[in-house]
Motif scaffolding. Sequence first.
Motif, PDB file in Angstrom:
ATOM      1  N   UNK A  15       0.833  -1.193   0.000  1.00 29.73           N
ATOM      2  CA  UNK A  15       0.000   0.000   0.000  1.00 29.73           C
ATOM      3  C   UNK A  15       0.870   1.246   0.000  1.00 29.73           C
ATOM      4  N   UNK A  16       0.533   2.194  -0.840  1.00 31.90           N
ATOM      5  CA  UNK A  16       1.244   3.470  -0.839  1.00 31.90           C
ATOM      6  C   UNK A  16       0.412   4.493  -0.085  1.00 31.90           C
ATOM      7  N   UNK A  17       1.002   5.008   0.977  1.00 39.77           N
ATOM      8  CA  UNK A  17       0.301   5.929   1.871  1.00 39.77           C
ATOM      9  C   UNK A  17       0.822   7.343   1.692  1.00 39.77           C
ATOM     10  N   UNK A  18      -0.101   8.290   1.607  1.00 44.24           N
ATOM     11  CA  UNK A  18       0.266   9.699   1.615  1.00 44.24           C
ATOM     12  C   UNK A  18      -0.150  10.292   2.951  1.00 44.24           C
ATOM     13  N   UNK A  19       0.696  11.127   3.547  1.00 41.62           N
ATOM     14  CA  UNK A  19       0.390  11.717   4.845  1.00 41.62           C
ATOM     15  C   UNK A  19       0.311  13.232   4.728  1.00 41.62           C
ATOM     16  N   UNK A  20      -0.723  13.797   5.360  1.00 40.64           N
ATOM     17  CA  UNK A  20      -0.877  15.249   5.410  1.00 40.64           C
ATOM     18  C   UNK A  20      -0.811  15.684   6.869  1.00 40.64           C
ATOM     19  N   UNK A  21       0.079  16.602   7.165  1.00 43.63           N
ATOM     20  CA  UNK A  21       0.199  17.160   8.515  1.00 43.63           C
ATOM     21  C   UNK A  21      -0.341  18.581   8.484  1.00 43.63           C
ATOM     22  N   UNK A  22      -1.401  18.816   9.235  1.00 44.28           N
ATOM     23  CA  UNK A  22      -2.043  20.129   9.253  1.00 44.28           C
ATOM     24  C   UNK A  22      -1.399  20.983  10.341  1.00 44.28           C
ATOM     25  N   UNK A  23      -0.710  22.035   9.919  1.00 39.71           N
ATOM     26  CA  UNK A  23       0.034  22.870  10.863  1.00 39.71           C
ATOM     27  C   UNK A  23      -0.024  24.343  10.457  1.00 39.71           C
ATOM     28  N   UNK A  24      -1.180  24.777   9.966  1.00 37.06           N
ATOM     29  CA  UNK A  24      -1.278  26.128   9.405  1.00 37.06           C
ATOM     30  C   UNK A  24      -1.855  27.159  10.364  1.00 37.06           C
ATOM     31  N   UNK A  25      -2.440  26.724  11.475  1.00 39.55           N
ATOM     32  CA  UNK A  25      -3.157  27.644  12.355  1.00 39.55           C
ATOM     33  C   UNK A  25      -2.272  28.667  13.035  1.00 39.55           C
ATOM     34  N   UNK A  26      -2.913  29.736  13.558  1.00 39.02           N
ATOM     35  CA  UNK A  26      -2.148  30.822  14.177  1.00 39.02           C
ATOM     36  C   UNK A  26      -2.087  30.731  15.697  1.00 39.02           C
ATOM     37  N   UNK A  27      -2.655  29.647  16.257  1.00 38.22           N
ATOM     38  CA  UNK A  27      -2.630  29.436  17.717  1.00 38.22           C
ATOM     39  C   UNK A  27      -3.235  30.619  18.469  1.00 38.22           C
ATOM     40  N   UNK A  28      -4.282  31.199  17.915  1.00 38.39           N
ATOM     41  CA  UNK A  28      -4.882  32.405  18.503  1.00 38.39           C
ATOM     42  C   UNK A  28      -5.386  32.155  19.922  1.00 38.39           C
ATOM     43  N   UNK A  29      -5.829  30.927  20.205  1.00 39.55           N
ATOM     44  CA  UNK A  29      -6.344  30.626  21.539  1.00 39.55           C
ATOM     45  C   UNK A  29      -5.228  30.456  22.567  1.00 39.55           C
ATOM     46  N   UNK A  30      -3.992  30.518  22.088  1.00 38.40           N
ATOM     47  CA  UNK A  30      -2.843  30.426  22.986  1.00 38.40           C
ATOM     48  C   UNK A  30      -2.101  31.753  23.040  1.00 38.40           C
ATOM     49  N   UNK A  31      -2.762  32.811  22.618  1.00 37.73           N
ATOM     50  CA  UNK A  31      -2.120  34.120  22.656  1.00 37.73           C
ATOM     51  C   UNK A  31      -1.190  34.355  21.481  1.00 37.73           C
ATOM     52  N   UNK A  32      -1.287  33.499  20.465  1.00 39.18           N
ATOM     53  CA  UNK A  32      -0.492  33.704  19.262  1.00 39.18           C
ATOM     54  C   UNK A  32       0.873  33.065  19.270  1.00 39.18           C
ATOM     55  N   UNK A  33       1.277  32.443  20.360  1.00 36.55           N
ATOM     56  CA  UNK A  33       2.560  31.721  20.391  1.00 36.55           C
ATOM     57  C   UNK A  33       2.362  30.389  19.669  1.00 36.55           C
ATOM     58  N   UNK A  34       3.117  30.138  18.610  1.00 37.11           N
ATOM     59  CA  UNK A  34       2.853  28.957  17.765  1.00 37.11           C
ATOM     60  C   UNK A  34       2.946  27.640  18.540  1.00 37.11           C
ATOM     61  N   UNK A  35       1.856  26.895  18.593  1.00 43.97           N
ATOM     62  CA  UNK A  35       1.922  25.616  19.291  1.00 43.97           C
ATOM     63  C   UNK A  35       2.736  24.593  18.502  1.00 43.97           C
ATOM     64  N   UNK A  36       2.915  24.876  17.204  1.00 45.60           N
ATOM     65  CA  UNK A  36       3.759  23.994  16.401  1.00 45.60           C
ATOM     66  C   UNK A  36       5.171  23.893  16.985  1.00 45.60           C
ATOM     67  N   UNK A  37       5.579  24.956  17.716  1.00 44.94           N
ATOM     68  CA  UNK A  37       6.950  25.022  18.241  1.00 44.94           C
ATOM     69  C   UNK A  37       7.055  24.628  19.709  1.00 44.94           C
ATOM     70  N   UNK A  38       5.922  24.269  20.323  1.00 45.51           N
ATOM     71  CA  UNK A  38       5.981  23.733  21.685  1.00 45.51           C
ATOM     72  C   UNK A  38       6.838  22.473  21.685  1.00 45.51           C
TER      73      UNK A  38
END
Length: 201
Positions: free
Chosen positions: A1-24
Motif C-alpha cells: 500500500x502506498x500511503x500519503x500523509x498530510x500534517x495540518x500545521x497552518x493555524x495561528x494558535x490564537x487561543x494560545x495568545x499567538x505563540x505557535x503551538x507547532x513550536x511547543x
Amino acid sequence: MKLGTIILAAGDSSRMGGEPKQLLTYKGQSLIRRTTESALALQDGPVVVVLGAHRARIVPELTGLPVTIIDNPSWSTGQASSLKTGLAALYLTHKDIDAVLVLHIDQPLVSLGLLLHMLEVRKDEGKGIVACRYGTQVGVPALFDRDYIDELLQLAGDKGLQWVIVRHRDDCSEVPFEAGAIDLNFKRDVEQFQQAQMQAQ
C-alpha cells in the motif's frame, strides 16, 4: 500500500495568545518536528506539511526532512482549506496513493506505534476509514481510503474530517486512543500537560 500523509500545521494558535503551538516542545523536540518524523518513519510514501501562519518560524524546524511544504494562504478560513491544500499537493504529484493519513500537530502523544497499529487495523478489517477514539469523539489521527479523497475535497470552512467520519460510520474502524484527548489548544492545556510530564519524570 502506498500511503500519503498530510500534517495540518497552518493555524495561528490564537487561543494560545499567538505563540505557535507547532513550536511547543515535548521530550526535547518541537511538536511539528516530532509529528513529521513519526510520519516519515512509516516509510510508506510522501509526507506533505501544510503551513500558514508563522511559516517563517516553523520552516527551520523541518530542515533536512524529505517532506513537501505547502502554504495555505487561506488558512484563516478554517481547517478544511488546509486539508484541501494538502490533498491537492499530495494527489497532484502522487496519483498512485492508496490511502491518506491526516495528522494534527497538537496531539503530543501520537506515536509511531499508534500509526503502525492503524495501518494494521486497516489491513485486518478492510474498512475505508480508520479513526481514533478518545472519550465520545472519533477523529484524528485518521486514515482514509483514496475513494474518500473527492468527498474530503468538498469540505468547507470548519467542517472537518469528523463530518466525513460520522457520515460513514459503517465503513470506519475505530482505534482506542484516549491520549488523543490531550489537545493543546489553550495555554492552560499546555500548562497542565507540562505539569503532568514533570510529575511523571
